[in-house]
Motif scaffolding. Structure first.
Motif, PDB file in Angstrom:
ATOM      1  N   ARG A 231      -9.352 -50.616 -35.359  1.00 58.28           N
ATOM      2  CA  ARG A 231      -8.739 -50.042 -36.551  1.00 58.28           C
ATOM      3  C   ARG A 231      -8.585 -51.124 -37.611  1.00 58.28           C
ATOM      4  NH1 ARG A 231      -7.098 -48.446 -31.870  1.00 58.28           N
ATOM      5  NH2 ARG A 231      -6.730 -46.244 -31.355  1.00 58.28           N
TER       6      ARG A 231
ATOM      7  N   THR B 134      -2.458 -43.219 -51.520  1.00 52.52           N
ATOM      8  CA  THR B 134      -1.648 -43.344 -50.307  1.00 52.52           C
ATOM      9  C   THR B 134      -0.189 -43.161 -50.695  1.00 52.52           C
ATOM     10  OG1 THR B 134      -3.225 -44.873 -49.290  1.00 52.52           O
ATOM     11  CG2 THR B 134      -0.996 -44.831 -48.380  1.00 52.52           C
TER      12      THR B 134
ATOM     13  N   ALA C 100      -4.132 -41.041 -47.802  1.00 53.77           N
ATOM     14  CA  ALA C 100      -3.357 -41.476 -46.638  1.00 53.77           C
ATOM     15  C   ALA C 100      -1.873 -41.356 -46.927  1.00 53.77           C
ATOM     16  CB  ALA C 100      -3.704 -42.923 -46.286  1.00 53.77           C
TER      17      ALA C 100
ATOM     18  N   ARG D 277       1.038 -36.877 -37.814  1.00 56.21           N
ATOM     19  CA  ARG D 277      -0.312 -36.381 -37.531  1.00 56.21           C
ATOM     20  C   ARG D 277      -0.309 -34.872 -37.306  1.00 56.21           C
ATOM     21  NH1 ARG D 277      -4.221 -38.379 -39.361  1.00 56.21           N
ATOM     22  NH2 ARG D 277      -4.263 -36.266 -40.218  1.00 56.21           N
TER      23      ARG D 277
ATOM     24  N   GLY E 288      -8.293 -35.195 -42.364  1.00 52.36           N
ATOM     25  CA  GLY E 288      -8.918 -36.396 -42.898  1.00 52.36           C
ATOM     26  C   GLY E 288      -7.962 -37.350 -43.573  1.00 52.36           C
TER      27      GLY E 288
ATOM     28  N   ARG F 286      -5.399 -40.141 -43.568  1.00 52.58           N
ATOM     29  CA  ARG F 286      -5.111 -41.185 -42.596  1.00 52.58           C
ATOM     30  C   ARG F 286      -3.632 -41.570 -42.597  1.00 52.58           C
ATOM     31  NH1 ARG F 286      -8.933 -46.064 -43.828  1.00 52.58           N
ATOM     32  NH2 ARG F 286      -8.013 -45.737 -45.897  1.00 52.58           N
TER      33      ARG F 286
ATOM     34  N   VAL G 128      -1.222 -44.901 -42.335  1.00 52.35           N
ATOM     35  CA  VAL G 128      -1.094 -46.349 -42.426  1.00 52.35           C
ATOM     36  C   VAL G 128       0.295 -46.736 -41.930  1.00 52.35           C
ATOM     37  CG1 VAL G 128      -1.137 -48.349 -43.968  1.00 52.35           C
ATOM     38  CG2 VAL G 128      -2.617 -46.370 -44.441  1.00 52.35           C
TER      39      VAL G 128
ATOM     40  N   ASP H   1      -4.136 -45.072 -38.138  1.00 54.58           N
ATOM     41  CA  ASP H   1      -5.508 -45.383 -38.528  1.00 54.58           C
ATOM     42  C   ASP H   1      -5.676 -46.777 -39.120  1.00 54.58           C
ATOM     43  OD1 ASP H   1      -6.694 -42.606 -38.110  1.00 54.58           O
ATOM     44  OD2 ASP H   1      -5.053 -42.155 -39.490  1.00 54.58           O
ATOM     45  N   VAL H   2      -4.629 -47.286 -39.784  1.00 54.06           N
ATOM     46  CA  VAL H   2      -4.687 -48.591 -40.442  1.00 54.06           C
ATOM     47  C   VAL H   2      -3.382 -49.321 -40.193  1.00 54.06           C
ATOM     48  CG1 VAL H   2      -4.959 -49.827 -42.626  1.00 54.06           C
ATOM     49  CG2 VAL H   2      -6.184 -47.669 -42.258  1.00 54.06           C
TER      50      VAL H   2
END
Length: 458
Positions: free
Chosen positions: A148, A223, A252, A268, A278, A280, A282, A303-304
């Motif tokens: 990741r 984000t 995100a 999530r 889709g 994400r 962070v 994801d990040v």
């Protein structure tokens, strides 16, 4: 103040005395790490580029001598012999940035006239120690994230803006995907990465108004920081705004506090139920390789990973037990015999062998079968032997050498460090030089018995 005056006072007084005694013969100094910090199975060499920039422009000017004189409370005339000292005849052999190294292995060796080689020591230690320890911390975050992306968010709490610039570059060197540091993104050419501030949301009458305004001000993916008030409600609002504005793909949300595992799972689920698979997630907030590793092992749907304070200052191991020691003067190998700080005489070389421990050898030794010498000549006669190294080149070296590390050395928890083996030649030279020192007349008996008097404070 120039970089020339960025040195310890003892280096100035020592160099001045060398000049008075006409001790200008070539001297070799070795910069090495005695022991790995706790919790480290390896180090990543870094800081060489800054060190070479410093040496290439090194020259003591009248202004520097005036500063030295002021610090010593002495007339400027007394220090005038230092004026004009430069690194013009100096040679540097060093481990290029990005190479994995271990305790006892030289990171760099300098050969220059004794006064010059002495004067530059403090600055070299500062550059290589700081950058190597931060890089070695950052290098552990990438495998912890298990593929990741990891981004640098350290600027706000590094020890000054210079350190923040270095941290951003060093993170990229070991595989970070970007940095929030705008200056670092522009100057070294790193990918920029960022979200939004809590203050931005607080300035609006509601989270929804803030999210909408933010999205409308930016044409690309956005984000949203969702934990200003209630995190789950923040996720719901973010999902609604992204859906209304048809901005889901590439966007995100960012979690910056609380139980990141539980919150990521709930976020999530909320995003997926809103038809935004889709978007994400962070995660940030006091993370380093240990926190990232725990979240990845727990299966958190993150994801990040954004790492900041603890990585930018190498919080759990913020310094290296490193030294810059004279190993040869005027062709004569020398060593230090202080208890627990004995040094190895002579110029060195480290040979790396595939699947085998490194070999610690003397510089003039013939290499073992199919080795890779780690110390390369990177400066001769005070000039670089090649163009400046780019962080992308160092990153490729790091990937190659990190992949060859034994598994136990790469562990996040309780790594097992790798130790080089010594060829017979440095052992023989050490014994010979020690015998010669101990045979000198009028030696203190404490040295002959292996102990030492307390060192005088510097």
């Amino acid at each position: 103040m120039s970089d020339v005056t960025t040195t310890d006072l003892c280096e100035v007084t020592t160099a001045l005395s060398y000049l008075r005694e006409d001790m200008r013969a070539p001297a070799s100094f070795s910069l090495f790490v005695r022991d790995l910090p706790p919790g480290r199975g390896f180090l990543v060499a870094a800081g060489l580029e800054a060190a070479l920039d410093f040496l290439a422009r090194y020259r003591v000017e009248r202004d520097d001598v005036e500063d030295f004189a002021a610090a010593l409370h002495r007339p400027v005339h007394d220090l005038m012999p230092l004026v004009g000292l430069a690194f013009e005849g100096g040679e540097v052999r060093a481990v290029p940035e990005g190479h994995v190294v271990f305790a006892g292995e030289p990171l760099l060796e300098v050969t220059a006239p004794l006064p010059q080689a002495q004067l530059v020591g403090t600055y070299l230690l500062n550059q290589l120690c700081h950058q190597t320890v931060v890089t070695s911390k950052a290098a552990r975050c990438v495998p912890a994230a298990a593929g990741r992306p990891v981004v640098d968010y350290s600027l706000r709490r590094t020890h000054g803006p210079w350190a923040g610039m270095r941290a951003a570059r060093l993170g990229a060197l070991v595989g970070f995907a970007g940095t929030s540091n705008v200056a670092a993104a522009v100057a070294p050419g790193l990918p920029a990465s960022g979200t939004m501030a809590h203050a931005y949301i607080e300035a609006f009458p509601s989270e929804e108004a803030a999210f909408r305004a933010f999205a409308l001000s930016l044409p690309g993916p956005v984000t949203f920081l969702v934990d200003t008030y209630d995190t789950e409600e923040g996720v719901r609002i973010a999902a609604r705004v992204l859906t209304d504005l048809r901005r889901g793909p590439g966007c995100a949300i960012r979690l910056d506090s609380g139980d990141l595992d539980a919150l990521a799972r709930r976020a999530r689920a909320l995003l997926d139920s809103a038809g935004l698979p889709g978007v994400r997630i962070v995660a940030s907030g006091g993370l380093d390789e240990y926190g990232v590793d725990r979240l990845v092992r727990a299966g958190a749907p993150i994801d990040v990973y954004a790492v900041g304070t603890r990585v930018g200052v190498a919080a759990d191991a913020p310094y290296l037990d490193a030294a810059y020691k004279l190993v040869e003067y005027a062709g004569r190998p020398v060593m230090k015999l202080s208890s627990a700080k004995i040094t190895a005489p002579g110029r060195k070389q480290i040979f790396r062998r595939t699947g085998l421990p490194d070999v610690f050898a003397l510089a003039q030794e013939d290499p073992p079968d199919s080795p890779q010498p780690l110390l390369r000549t990177v400066m001769r006669n005070g000039r670089r032997t090649g163009p400046p190294d780019h962080w992308q080149d160092a990153r490729e070296r790091f990937r190659e050498h990190a992949a060859a590390l034994p598994g136990p050395a790469q562990r996040i928890e309780d790594p097992d460090p790798v130790s080089p083996i010594r060829s017979p030649a440095p052992e023989h030279l050490t014994a010979t030089v020690r015998s010669g020192i101990e045979a000198r007349p009028h030696r203190n008996a404490a040295v002959r018995t292996g102990s030492a008097l307390p060192a005088r404070p510097r």
